[in-house]
Each structure stands twice: as structure tokens, then as C-alpha cells.
Design an enzyme around this catalytic site. Structure first.
Site, PDB file in Angstrom:
ATOM      1  N   CYS A  33      11.099 -41.533 -54.384  1.00  0.00           N
ATOM      2  CA  CYS A  33      12.075 -40.478 -54.659  1.00  0.00           C
ATOM      3  C   CYS A  33      13.252 -40.559 -53.697  1.00  0.00           C
ATOM      4  CB  CYS A  33      11.419 -39.109 -54.596  1.00  0.00           C
ATOM      5  SG  CYS A  33      10.631 -38.727 -53.004  1.00  0.00           S
ATOM      6  N   HIS A  85       9.559 -33.977 -51.180  1.00  0.00           N
ATOM      7  CA  HIS A  85      10.097 -34.634 -52.366  1.00  0.00           C
ATOM      8  C   HIS A  85      11.617 -34.534 -52.332  1.00  0.00           C
ATOM      9  CE1 HIS A  85      10.320 -36.153 -56.427  1.00  0.00           C
ATOM     10  NE2 HIS A  85      10.971 -35.070 -56.831  1.00  0.00           N
TER      11      HIS A  85
END
Length: 809
Positions: free
Chosen positions: A110, A697
Site C-alpha cells: 500500500c 494502511h
């Protein structure tokens, strides 16, 4: 990697068959059961096959990862599925091209995906890759193609040289190793001199694929081709995927690869020799001229080396600085004495982004981007530093005073040789003090050890030339003295869709060389904080970001911090809390009458009435209970709910009474109130980090085709600008030069005006198209009515006739 696979295979064989002796001992027994033997042999063959062919194993792992990715994208229980109100794209978005593409999360990638998506929104970067890199490479290839004859002759000469160095067609011993070293070093040197834009082409292809028009389709791509083109790609584990890294680190790797490709196109080293103003190219980039261009920027040499004007004051020279990429800019740093004002020259340097630190105090508070930029550029005071000019000035004053004393004394009392030596030293110091800056060499020759003057100096840095694409990194790592660990600072940073860099920029003709004066000659521009002070997005987006943050909370890290904070708070409360304090040691526990309450007032051992103390405590307790109830109500709404998907929560919460309706998305192109200037930059993308320092994230918001997109790996959907500007955990910001020099307006505003005009034209055409069918329909209805009347007349005349056709009347 081979050792890792071999260890896994040995573990698997140990699990299936036990030791080798057990396998041989039981082989005859297993052979009696053909089915079991076949199964074991099949498993053993598969293991050996994958050991010999690791590429096939990698392919299977990637295929399984892709299958799980597809399931995650298509499954309604996906963690980052768009909300129901975003599943339907507005017709206006479809007219602009519809969806953009996502990127596959190939195991903790990510951080890569967010950076690549952010770079894809930059017009300056895409134009640079096409025009400055790929086109230049094609021109070089064309020139080399025209000179192939010379290349063939050099190849023949090299082959002849190799043939002469062999003995009987072979090379042996140390001579062979020496030749191998020479050939390898020569090959490496040739490779380093050859133009190589493999990474730039892979980056351009990937970014172009992300920006393509897909309308209602939702494609996503892999980053394998780009990572293979990188010389230092992130480390990958065959089972666990890529190592979790920082988005800022990957961004720096991208810049390093891009700069390497650009340098390969021009192997000549930059000549830093000053150039006269008359010899500058016609399109030379001087100071802040043409901020949208990348190339060689020229800075006045007299600012870098003030003593350069001593050679010839009539000629103004400029020193070149090379900007490699659109993310490169130039900063100016001034260090000078606060007593005499001298500085050793302005230190200009190339930078590729700003890194802003959050303050260590008030962790978790709300900050402004303008405040962080002001903290970055504010002067820093350095105490106890030697100043060359101040020290020589003190020595000059001392020697000059001695000469005055010599003159007062009778002639002959002071040796003439000593007087002449002092006069010579005074004259030398005066010559050096006449220079704009005193060099260290002159200072060492003339200064006196006991005449050293300690002073205070100021150090300040400003942006001399901002880059076409400005990257701002918010450093959220902070040392926690309670746990002695590095943790994430969750302070919210307010930012705007446009950023006026004027307060933190200073052109070459706006710098004060005197360190006692402000570094910039221009008046400090008013920082427009109006949009930053507003609570953009309101309560809905505040709760929305809280849900996203809760998805990636690290329970262990938060527990450690909460325990440390709780111990600190409990100790503090224990020393401060007086709710259990009883000055009478329980002697009046059973007293409840009013008279006895008065008795408590009179017998307070500390000089304070017991009743008053109890009343104050009860009031505080009631207020605390009331506040706790209010906080509990808020917590029940925002924090104490179970961690479920944000989309599911938004859908199921529609039945609750206190549900907050989602604001509608504004698809129209908006206009900013920030004035359009060459130093006004537009926000292109935002990288957000949810989670803690060790776990979390990365997602990206990016503006493309006039609307904002929220991208979490493969999941892409449209959001309102208010959701972007209300994001609390911003990690990186990308602002782009957007000023149109011909019109004096922002390019985004020009596109918005053009888009609005096109929409108005379409509406007018639609209205005309609606009116024309109505007129034709009305005309057709009139004709039908006339035909109907004539038909009725004809039928009436037929009624008055008999079969023979004669009139009955």
C-alpha cells in the site's frame, strides 16, 4: 531465497515421512498399500518439481494472490468497498472518462501504491517524462544510428586487441583474472555511460495506464514491471509479500531512479564555473522565472561568494544549479552574525521536497500547514560562535589604541621597529576589513588568540525557487518519554486546496545580505488562514475518518501506551485527589443532622470547614459525573461501537435516531478564493496513513479530471473535496505549479470555466432539441385534426347517398 525454499522442503519432508531411516525402514510396508505409496510419491514429486522450478511456484503464489484480490474486490464484505452513495457515477463524471485504475496490493504494497497514485495526478511529471526524458532518448538514439560506421570500426579494433592478448587462443592464471577484471570494469563503465531510461519508461507506462478513461469499468494493475526496472526495489518475501516500508522512503527511491535515468542522458558533469550575464542563454532560468520548467537555474555569484566582486565590479556573474526532475527546487540559507551583520555568503542548494516535523508538545492537538511551514523557516539563534569580522575589528581597535599610546610617550622610548610592525598589522587588518566577507585564511593570519569574540548568529532558510511539483512530508514519528519508544503523533494538520508559498519564498533580488535584517526584503505576506480555520466536512466526515482509523488500530501498541499513560495518570490523581480525605479520621461517620454538620465546620483541623469541603467535592463530583455522562454518550456513538466495516456501519446506522446524513458530492468544478499568483500552488494528491507507528494502511486521495478520487489499492471511487480536506492523518501532500502566465489565472480555473461553458452549450442544445420536437408534434397534431375534419365531412356526404350513388334527398 534458495536456502529458504530448501529449509521449507526439508521441514515438509520431515513432516510427511519422518527421518530418512524411518522412510527406508517403512518403505516395504508402504509398498503394500499402493494407494498410500502413490500419494506420497506424488507429493514428493511435486516438492522436487517446485524446488527445481521456483519460477512456477512464484507464478502459483501470484495467481492465488490475484484470486484473493479479485474476491476481495468483488465481495460485498470488503474492507474498503465504496459506500452505496458512491457506487453510481454521475453522468458528468462519465462524460469526463469515468473511473481511473487501481493498483494490486501484492502483499504490504500500500505504501508503493499510494505514492504511485499520487504521482499520476501531476501534469508536470507526465510532461517531463514524455518531453525531457523519452524524447531526449529518442534523439540520442537517432544520432547514434547515424554514426553506426564509427561504432563498427571501434568494435573491430577491440576484437583485434582481445585476440592479441591471448596465448594460443586461451588465457591462463593471473593474466586471465586480470583481463576479466579489466573487461568487467570496462563493461560497467560502458553501461554507466550508455543512456538508460528503462525505469522512466516503465513509470510513464504505469502512470498512463492509471490515468486512462475506463468509464464504468474498474480495472487494476500490478507494479511488477516497474519494480523490476528499479535497481533498489523493496524487499519481498515469497510467502509474506513485501516488507512494510515508509511511503516517504519509497518516494525517495523513485526520485533516485528518475535522477539516475536523467543523468544517463547527459553524461557531462555540470560546470559550476560562473557565467557572465552577457553569455547567458536567451531562455536561461534566472531566479524564479518560468517556475514550471526544469533545467539549469542561474543564481548571482556575488550572493554565493560576496568577494567575487573584487575582481571586476562591472561584470555580473551567475552560478549554475542543475534541476534534474520536476520535484527539484532551490533553497537559500543565510547564517550571519547578529552583531556586525556579516554572513559567509548565501548557501543555495537543491532540494527534492520538504519534511516538516510536528512539535513534541501538545501531541494530538490540531495544527496548520502554514504554522508548520513558518516553524520550518523561522530563524534559529546559535550562541557562542566565533565571528571573523568581530574578532578582527576587536584586534584592530586594540592595535590602534596601542599606536595612540605610543604617540603619547617620549620619542625613542618605544622601538621604531615595534611601531612600524604595529602599523603594518593595522594596515593589513584594515585591508581585510574592507572586503565584503572575511575569509578563514585571512582570519587565521591576522587574528589574535586573546582577541576572539564570541557572538550570536542567526540561521534561516527560505525557498528561493519552488519546484514545479512540491512534495511535503509530515513527519509523525515522535519519541514518547513515558514508554521510551517511538510512536505516531496523531495531531491533525489542516491544509488547503491551494497554497500560496509567498510567505516562505524569497527571490534572488529580495534577499538581505545583512544578517541583522530580515532575510526577505519584501513585506511578510498575510497568511490566508480562513479556510484552515473552518471545520471542513463537519461531523459526518469527522466520524467517517474515526471509523477508518479504528480499522487499523494496533491493540498491543495502544495498550502499552494506555497502560503507561494510565499509570502516570493514576499516580497523578493519587497525589492530587482529596475525595477520600477525612481530617477527623472517621470520628463523625455516623453524624447526619444539621447541627452535627455545623460541628464539622467548626472542628476542621486544617482551618477549612468540612461542610464547605464536602459541598465543593460533591459539586465537582456531580460535574464530573455529568461530563462523564456526556463523554460516555459521545463514546457510545463514536468509540465504543464494535469495529465493523465503515460502509456497513453507514448503512445500518440509517435506522438510528442520531444518524448523520452524508452530504452530497459536488461534481462541479469549484473555484478557490486564494488569489492566483505565480507562487500559488494547487493540491494534486494527499497520502494518508491510518493506524499506529508499527502497523497501518496507506491510501491516496488524488485530483484528476476535475474531481477527487479515494484510492485504497484496488478500490477506487469518487469523494467530495470536503472529505479530503478534513483528513486528520495526512502523511504527504503534493502541490503543483498551476499558474498560466498568459492569462494570469490558474489552469484549474481555466478548465473549470471551459467545462462550465461546454455544459451551458449542451444545455442550450438540449433545450432547443426539446422545443423542436414539440413544435413539430403540435404541427403534426394540427394536420391530423384537419384530416379528421375532412374525413367527417366525407362520411356525412356518404350518409346521404344510396347504394347507386344517387342523392336520396
Amino acid at each position: 531465497m534458495d536456502l529458504f525454499i530448501e529449509s521449507k522442503i526439508n521441514s515438509l519432508l520431515q513432516f510427511l515421512f519422518g527421518s530418512r531411516q524411518d522412510f527406508l525402514r517403512n518403505f516395504k510396508t508402504w509398498s503394500n498399500n499402493n494407494n498410500n505409496l502413490s500419494i506420497y510419491l506424488l507429493i514428493f514429486g511435486i516438492v522436487v518439481f517446485f524446488y527445481k522450478k521456483p519460477d512456477h511456484l512464484n507464478y502459483i503464489v501470484e495467481s492465488v494472490s490475484e484470486m484473493t484480490t479479485n474476491f476481495r474486490n468483488n465481495n460485498s464484505l470488503s474492507r474498503w468497498l465504496p459506500r452505496s452513495k458512491f457506487t453510481h457515477l454521475d453522468e458528468e463524471i462519465l462524460k469526463r472518462g469515468g473511473f481511473i485504475a487501481g493498483l494490486v496490493n501484492d502483499g504490504n504494497t500500500c505504501f508503493m501504491n499510494s505514492v504511485l497514485q499520487s504521482l499520476a495526478s501531476s501534469r508536470e511529471l507526465m510532461e517531463f517524462l514524455d518531453n525531457n526524458v523519452i524524447r531526449t532518448y529518442e534523439e540520442i538514439e537517432q544520432n547514434e544510428h547515424n554514426e553506426e560506421g564509427n561504432g563498427q570500426e571501434s568494435a573491430q579494433d577491440e576484437a583485434t586487441h582481445k585476440k592479441n592478448t591471448r596465448k594460443g587462443g586461451k588465457v591462463y592464471g593471473k593474466h586471465k583474472k586480470k583481463l576479466n577484471r579489466k573487461s568487467s570494469s570496462k563493461e560497467d563503465e560502458e553501461k554507466s555511460q550508455e543512456p538508460d531510461i528503462t525505469f522512466s519508461v516503465a513509470l510513464r507506462d504505469l502512470l498512463s495506464a492509471l490515468n486512462a478513461k475506463y468509464y464504468r469499468d474498474k480495472p487494476y494493475f500490478k507494479t511488477n514491471s516497474l519494480l523490476k526496472a528499479m535497481s533498489k526495489s523493496p524487499r519481498k518475501n515469497i510467502l509474506l509479500g513485501y516488507d512494510q516500508e515508509d511511503a516517504q522512503e519509497f518516494f525517495q527511491n523513485i526520485l533516485a531512479e528518475l535522477e539516475s535515468n536523467v543523468k544517463s542522458l547527459n553524461t557531462e558533469k555540470l560546470d559550476t564555473t560562473p557565467v557572465a550575464k552577457s553569455e547567458l542563454p536567451d531562455d536561461a532560468l534566472v531566479g524564479q522565472l518560468n517556475l514550471g520548467e526544469v533545467g539549469t537555474v542561474y543564481i548571482p555569484t556575488e550572493q554565493i561568494d560576496p568577494n567575487s566582486i573584487l575582481h571586476d565590479k562591472s561584470i555580473q556573474n551567475f552560478t549554475p544549479f542543475k534541476l534534474m526532475t520536476p520535484l527539484d527546487g532551490i533553497t537559500a540559507e543565510r547564517i550571519g552574525c547578529l552583531q556586525c551583520g556579516e554572513n559567509g555568503g548565501i548557501r543555495y542548494s537543491v532540494f527534492s521536497g520538504l519534511s516538516l516535523n510536528l512539535p513534541n508538545e501538545n501531541i494530538g492537538s490540531t495544527l496548520k500547514l502554514s504554522q508548520l511551514l513558518s516553524d520550518w523557516s523561522k530563524p534559529e539563534i546559535i550562541e557562542g560562535v566565533e565571528c571573523n569580522r568581530c574578532a578582527l575589528t576587536a584586534a584592530h581597535s586594540h592595535l590602534f589604541g596601542q599606536l595612540k599610546e605610543f604617540e603619547k610617550k617620549p620619542e625613542g622610548s618605544i622601538p621604531e621597529k615595534l611601531i612600524n610592525a604595529v602599523k603594518d598589522r593595522v594596515h593589513q587588518i584594515e585591508e581585510v576589513l574592507a572586503k565584503p566577507v572575511i575569509d578563514d585564511e585571512d582570519y587565521k593570519k591576522l587574528h589574535t588568540a586573546n582577541m576572539v569574540r564570541k557572538c550570536s548568529k542567526s540561521k534561516q532558510i527560505l525557498i528561493s525557487r519552488p519546484p514545479p511539483l512540491l512534495s511535503i512530508h509530515i513527519n509523525r514519528s515522535v519519541f514518547d518519554p513515558r514508554t521510551y519508544m517511538i510512536r505516531k503523533n496523531n495531531s491533525k494538520v489542516l491544509f488547503k486546496s491551494r497554497l500560496n508559498l509567498a510567505p516562505w519564498c524569497c527571490d534572488i533580488n529580495e534577499i538581505n545580505l545583512d544578517a541583522r535584517l530580515p532575510m526577505s526584503k519584501k513585506e511578510k505576506a498575510a497568511q490566508q488562514d480562513s479556510s484552515e480555520d473552518e471545520n471542513i466536512g463537519g461531523e459526518y466526515y469527522t466520524k467517517l475518518h474515526e471509523r477508518f482509523e479504528q480499522e487499523f488500530e494496533d491493540s498491543e501498541e495502544e495498550k502499552e501506551y494506555d497502560d503507561a499513560e494510565g499509570n502516570y495518570a493514576s499516580h497523578y490523581n493519587h497525589t492530587k485527589d482529596i475525595s477520600n480525605y477525612d481530617p477527623l479520621n472517621g470520628e463523625v461517620d455516623g453524624v447526619t443532622s444539621d447541627d452535627e454538620d455545623e460541628y464539622i465546620e467548626e472542628t476542621d483541623a486544617l482551618g477549612n470547614t468540612i461542610k464547605k469541603r464536602i459541598i465543593e467535592h460533591s459539586d465537582v463530583e456531580n460535574e464530573n459525573v455529568k461530563d462523564n455522562e456526556e463523554l460516555q454518550e459521545i463514546d457510545n456513538v463514536s468509540l465504543d461501537e464494535p469495529k465493523i466495516n465503515v460502509e456497513d456501519q453507514l448503512e445500518t446506522s440509517s435506522d438510528e435516531e442520531d444518524v448523520i446524513p452524508a452530504p452530497p458530492i459536488n461534481y462541479a468544478r469549484s473555484f478557490s478564493t486564494v488569489p492566483a499568483t505565480p507562487l500559488t500552488y494547487s493540491l494534486r494528491s494527499v497520502i494518508v496513513h491510518y493506524g499506529t507507528h508499527n502497523y497501518g494502511h496507506y491510501i491516496a486521495f488524488r485530483k484528476y479530471r476535475g474531481c477527487w478520487w479515494r484510492i485504497s489499492d484496488e478500490t477506487v471511487y469518487v469523494v467530495d473535496e470536503a472529505e479530503v480536506l478534513s483528513t486528520p492523518g495526512v502523511f504527504m501532500l503534493f502541490y503543483e505549479y498551476d499558474f498560466d502566465e498568459e492569462t494570469g489565472k490558474m489552469k484549474d480555473d481555466l478548465e473549470a470555466i471551459q467545462s462550465n461553458n461546454e455544459e451551458d452549450d449542451e444545455k442550450e442544445q438540449e433545450q432547443k432539441g426539446v422545443q423542436e420536437p414539440k413544435e413539430s408534434q403540435e404541427q403534426g397534431e394540427g394536420e391530423e385534426q384537419e384530416e379528421g375534419q375532412e374525413q367527417m365531412k366525407f362520411e356525412r356526404t356518404e350518409d346521404h347517398r344510396d347504394i347507386s350513388g344517387k342523392d336520396v334527398n
